[in-house]
Design an enzyme around this catalytic site. Structure first.
Site, PDB file in Angstrom:
ATOM      1  N   HIS A 170       0.870  -1.179   0.000  1.00  0.00           N
ATOM      2  CA  HIS A 170       0.000   0.000   0.000  1.00  0.00           C
ATOM      3  C   HIS A 170       0.912   1.236   0.000  1.00  0.00           C
ATOM      4  CE1 HIS A 170      -2.819   2.930   1.809  1.00  0.00           C
ATOM      5  NE2 HIS A 170      -3.800   2.111   1.495  1.00  0.00           N
ATOM      6  N   ASP A 227       3.236  -4.500   8.148  1.00  0.00           N
ATOM      7  CA  ASP A 227       2.015  -3.723   7.960  1.00  0.00           C
ATOM      8  C   ASP A 227       0.852  -4.697   8.150  1.00  0.00           C
ATOM      9  OD1 ASP A 227      -0.266  -2.549   7.025  1.00  0.00           O
ATOM     10  OD2 ASP A 227       0.632  -1.714   5.214  1.00  0.00           O
ATOM     11  N   GLN A 276      -4.239  -5.336   7.017  1.00  0.00           N
ATOM     12  CA  GLN A 276      -5.198  -6.309   6.474  1.00  0.00           C
ATOM     13  C   GLN A 276      -5.101  -7.675   7.145  1.00  0.00           C
ATOM     14  OE1 GLN A 276      -7.571  -5.416   4.623  1.00  0.00           O
ATOM     15  NE2 GLN A 276      -6.842  -3.458   3.833  1.00  0.00           N
ATOM     16  N   LYS A 304     -10.410  -0.558  10.604  1.00  0.00           N
ATOM     17  CA  LYS A 304     -10.551  -1.760   9.778  1.00  0.00           C
ATOM     18  C   LYS A 304     -10.900  -2.972  10.638  1.00  0.00           C
ATOM     19  CE  LYS A 304      -7.134  -0.214   6.363  1.00  0.00           C
ATOM     20  NZ  LYS A 304      -7.892   0.149   5.174  1.00  0.00           N
ATOM     21  N   CYS A 344      -4.735   2.294  -3.699  1.00  0.00           N
ATOM     22  CA  CYS A 344      -3.542   2.873  -3.057  1.00  0.00           C
ATOM     23  C   CYS A 344      -2.347   1.928  -3.168  1.00  0.00           C
ATOM     24  CB  CYS A 344      -3.794   3.222  -1.594  1.00  0.00           C
ATOM     25  SG  CYS A 344      -4.997   4.511  -1.389  1.00  0.00           S
TER      26      CYS A 344
END
Ligand code: PLP
Length: 412
Positions: free
Chosen positions: A117, A194, A197, A220, A370
């Site tokens: 991202h 990261d 997700q 999220k 993104c």
């Protein structure tokens, strides 16, 4: 699972029942999270840490309980390793600035991957520009998985940090972060994950994973916007300088200079989002009441079912010269599927598909998500992305497939 807990799922869109398949962008909120925000402002709103009065002490306690809940949720050794931020982007920018100040010199190298991202690319590019360092990326195999042999070839004594997504927000593929961390640690290179997700969708244990940093966003994972987390191993956080100055992050301020607060406060300048942290705590409680393993299994079932239905759709449409192309098809995925529709080799623009799906009440995301470098590599202007949350069910997927077929018949 518990759709009734999410009032927004009763909404209609263009006269159709809402089918929300844009969870990778943001999740919907259960009533308990919304109630927590109202409760905070109704009963104990007050600035934290500096007050001796009752409300301030209650607010402080709620904020610090939330920090402990986050630490427990990701298996951190201590709540001192949990820095509250605005979200993943903020966490990665904070780390890039702070780590960069302490450890990056001219000619040093930082490695990310081809599926990142923008928020795990641009802060590192900015740092590299500032320090005359070099940003490298792990390339992809043809099947869109990371090329780990090529990754090994990128490593050298110049490599100072590796920062990779656990799960691609475009492809849904699960990157082999355990292997990346093991390889990096053999060379004493720290690794940032990261987790935007992954943390909302599967149990994460930072000690088992052995990552040095982990970034994720509250919004999220069924929590509110404006709150997120940067986890860092204590030994790293202690070495890093603050990235912002102001109240809260200081020990003493004199004209002759300032001394900084202890962990984690030296990274939390200004009034923190204590209402957000409290609501995030309730979101974590909510997810834990279902169980992270149950959430992961449910979303895996939805992903497999959806890919199967899309494969059938592709077969059905073949004779008419239409292809429904799923990216990284049949790779293990975590609740995200990207696809495009081609009519006699011509791409149907993802925006057109998304608009017609929306007319039928189906919320999906279209575009570059993104992640422009990855989308460039796919050779398309964008994709259509469906992504699942714990409240989705097979009926949502059936509705999506029916709407997709109608859309294809209109556009092709
Ligand atoms: N990283 C990944 C993999 C993402 O999917 C996202 C958001 O979609 C981000 C980072 C940025 O998250 P936020 O906008 O909450 O800071």
């Amino acid at each position: 699972m518990n759709r009734a807990d999410f009032p927004i799922l009763k909404e209609t869109v263009h006269g159709r029942p809402l089918v929300y398949l844009d969870n990778a962008a943001t999740s919907q909120k259960p009533q308990v999270v919304m109630d927590a925000i109202t409760e905070a402002y109704t009963h104990w709103n007050s600035n934290i840490h500096r007050g001796v009065h009752h409300l301030s002490q209650v607010a402080t306690m709620k904020h610090e309980e939330a920090r402990q809940a986050v630490a427990d949720f990701i298996g951190a050794k201590s709540s001192d390793e949990i820095v509250f931020t605005k979200g993943t982007t903020d966490s990665l920018n904070a780390l890039a600035f702070s780590f960069g100040e302490a450890f990056i010199r001219e000619g040093d190298e930082i490695i990310v991957s081809a599926v990142e991202h923008h928020s795990n690319i641009v802060p590192w590019q900015m740092l590299c520009e500032r320090k005359k360092a070099v940003l490298r990326h792990i390339p992809l195999h043809e099947d869109l998985t990371l090329d780990i042999e090529a990754f090994k070839g990128l490593l050298s004594e110049k490599t100072k940090l590796i920062s990779v997504a656990h799960v691609s927000n475009v492809l849904g593929t699960i990157n082999p972060v355990e292997e990346i961390i093991r390889i990096a640690h053999e060379r004493n290179i720290p690794v940032c994950i990261d987790g935007a997700q992954s943390v909302p969708h599967r149990a994460i244990d930072v000690q088992a994973l052995d990552c040095d940093f982990l970034a994720f966003s509250g919004h999220k994972m069924y929590g509110p916007t404006g709150i997120g987390v940067l986890y860092g191993k204590r030994e790293w956080l202690e070495l890093l300088p603050p990235h912002e100055g102001g109240g809260e992050m200081i020990n003493h301020v004199r004209w002759s200079g300032t001394t900084y607060n202890e962990l984690p406060y030296k990274f939390e300048a200004g009034t923190p989002n204590f209402v957000g942290s409290y609501a995030l705590h309730q979101a974590i409680n909510y997810m834990q009441s279902i169980g992270m393993d149950a959430i992961e299994a449910h979303e895996r079932d939805l992903t497999e079912y959806c890919e199967e239905r899309m494969k059938e759709e592709n077969e059905r449409m073949k004779e008419e010269g239409v292809q429904v192309h799923v990216y990284a098809a049949s790779q293990p995925k975590a609740g995200v599927i990207s696809f495009n529709v081609f009519s006699r080799q011509d791409l149907i623009h993802p925006f057109d598909i998304g608009t017609l799906l929306d007319q039928q009440g189906i919320a999906v995301r279209t575009g570059h998500h993104c992640a422009e470098p990855l989308i460039d590599e796919l050779g398309v202007p964008g994709t259509v992305r469906v992504s699942f949350g714990l409240y989705n069910d097979r009926a949502d997927i059936d509705a999506f497939i029916a709407a997709l077929e109608k859309t294809i018949r209109i556009l092709c």
